[in-house]
Motif scaffolding. Structure first.
Motif, mmCIF file in Angstrom:
data_model
loop_
_atom_site.group_PDB
_atom_site.id
_atom_site.type_symbol
_atom_site.label_atom_id
_atom_site.label_comp_id
_atom_site.label_asym_id
_atom_site.label_seq_id
_atom_site.Cartn_x
_atom_site.Cartn_y
_atom_site.Cartn_z
ATOM 1 N N ASP A 187 47.525 3.603 116.065
ATOM 2 C CA ASP A 187 48.488 3.711 114.980
ATOM 3 C C ASP A 187 48.672 2.347 114.308
ATOM 4 N N PRO A 188 49.311 2.314 113.134
ATOM 5 C CA PRO A 188 49.457 1.052 112.401
ATOM 6 C C PRO A 188 50.119 -0.061 113.205
ATOM 7 N N ARG A 234 41.202 -7.845 106.307
ATOM 8 C CA ARG A 234 40.794 -7.066 105.135
ATOM 9 C C ARG A 234 40.976 -5.569 105.393
ATOM 10 N N HIS A 235 40.645 -5.144 106.606
ATOM 11 C CA HIS A 235 40.844 -3.739 106.972
ATOM 12 C C HIS A 235 42.315 -3.358 106.883
ATOM 13 N N LEU A 236 43.187 -4.218 107.381
ATOM 14 C CA LEU A 236 44.622 -3.919 107.344
ATOM 15 C C LEU A 236 45.127 -3.797 105.905
ATOM 16 N N GLU A 237 44.614 -4.636 105.021
ATOM 17 C CA GLU A 237 45.013 -4.567 103.618
ATOM 18 C C GLU A 237 44.423 -3.332 102.940
ATOM 19 N N GLY A 266 46.256 -0.229 103.751
ATOM 20 C CA GLY A 266 47.679 -0.223 103.434
ATOM 21 C C GLY A 266 48.580 -0.488 104.626
ATOM 22 N N ILE A 267 48.006 -0.892 105.740
ATOM 23 C CA ILE A 267 48.819 -1.178 106.934
ATOM 24 C C ILE A 267 49.602 -2.476 106.758
ATOM 25 N N ALA A 313 51.560 -10.687 102.165
ATOM 26 C CA ALA A 313 52.783 -11.328 102.652
ATOM 27 C C ALA A 313 52.988 -11.064 104.144
ATOM 28 N N THR A 314 52.698 -9.836 104.567
ATOM 29 C CA THR A 314 52.834 -9.499 105.989
ATOM 30 C C THR A 314 51.866 -10.315 106.831
ATOM 31 N N LEU A 315 50.635 -10.436 106.370
ATOM 32 C CA LEU A 315 49.632 -11.195 107.107
ATOM 33 C C LEU A 315 50.002 -12.676 107.167
ATOM 34 N N THR A 316 50.544 -13.195 106.089
ATOM 35 C CA THR A 316 50.990 -14.596 106.085
ATOM 36 C C THR A 316 52.123 -14.786 107.083
#
Length: 332
Positions: free
Chosen positions: A5-6, A275-278, A281-282, A286-289
């Protein structure tokens, strides 16, 4: 095995990033002369480590090798005690006695690692046999490198595990080189996974730069073992970006082409997973930063903890080494 899951995928990314930043910090400390001996980094191999470890339960066990800072981190270990151990401090997971190549963290089921190539394979079989004899459904995950696949330990362990049908998953981290020797130079069989057929167990090759692919393959093998169907062999094709170990020796040895390294760096598992997470849409940028900043803070706190920790008391030197006490040492 279903796609995680996400929330789980975000945690996979955090753990991959922890391993990368942790090992970068270890390299810096080594370069500054703060770590005795040698260190072996997992930079480039984070996806197969985390994908495999997160296919386990908390109470499952695992066995590592000389390149094993990442394995306990992949299973959720705290960073501070691990870094303190590498620095030889009393607050390390083994009181500073194990160091980089011989640490264990029982809190996450990490039974230990060894500088002896291939020696973890029979240990993993023993752990799996113990679980079976206890009537437990625990599984043991065994990490080893491509170089270990030509050791006698490998063949003995796979044969025993198959004969006894014990719940162990053998994961070959095939990064292409045993120290400076390409795997193809010392094996006419190009794939380690093909050797599974000799022992009547499943063998599978997986892309070691794809955390989800490794998670799916190991998850299936773990469930098979948990169901009583015995061992499996999985070969993760991966690559280490640094040399075999840190230090100037390997810089002077031309054992791999710059183009080969560049090709593998183009498939760096961290940006691939980000890149996969982006794309799915997971997570957004900003979340990754935010994750990057949080992990940087975790590693900084671990470094502060390790640096401020005390050195072991010399009186502790022989504690835990011998069943029969040595005269002149306090073993209370």
């Amino acid at each position: 095995m279903p796609t995680p899951d996400p929330a789980t995928q975000l945690e996979m990314y955090r753990r991959m990033l922890r391993i990368r930043r942790f090992d970068e910090t270890v390299k810096t400390l080594f370069d500054r002369g703060r770590i005795p001996g040698s260190v072996h980094l997992s930079i480039g191999q984070e996806a197969e480590v985390v994908g495999a470890c997160m296919a386990l339960r908390r109470d499952d066990t695992m066995v590592g090798n000389h390149r094993s800072h990442g394995h306990p981190i992949g299973k959720g270990a705290a960073l501070g005690p691990l870094l303190a151990e590498i620095l030889g401090k009393a607050t390390g997971v083994n009181g500073g006695k194990g160091g980089s190549m011989h640490l264990a963290d029982f809190s996450v089921g990490s039974l230990g690692e060894s500088s002896i190539v291939g020696s973890g394979l029979p240990v993993a079989v023993g752990a799996a046999l113990g679980a079976k004899m206890q009537g437990s459904d625990r599984v043991c995950l065994c990490f080893f490198g491509d170089g270990a696949s030509n050791e006698g330990y490998f063949h003995e362990a796979l044969n025993m595990a198959s004969a006894w049908q014990v719940p162990v998953v053998f994961l070959c981290e095939n990064n292409g080189y045993g120290v400076t020797t390409a795997f193809g130079r010392i094996s006419r069989v190009p794939d380690v996974a093909a050797r599974a057929a000799a022992y009547g167990i499943p063998g599978q090759i997986v892309d070691g730069q794809d955390a989800l692919a490794v998670h799916a393959a190991v998850g299936q093998a773990v469930q098979r073992a948990r169901d009583g169907a015995g061992p499996s062999l999985i070969e993760a094709k991966t690559y280490r970006y640094p040399h075999h170990s840190e230090g100037p020796l390997y810089d002077a040895i031309a054992y791999r082409d710059a183009s080969e390294l560049a090709a593998w760096q183009a498939r760096d598992p961290l940006p691939l997973f980000a890149r996969h997470l982006e794309d799915t849409g997971i997570a957004d940028a900003a979340t990754l930063t935010g994750i990057e900043q949080a992990i940087a803070a975790e590693v900084a706190a671990a470094l502060e903890f390790a640096q401020q920790s005390p050195w072991p008391d010399p009186a502790e030197a022989h504690r835990g080494l011998y069943r029969t006490p040595i005269a002149g040492f306090d073993h209370a």
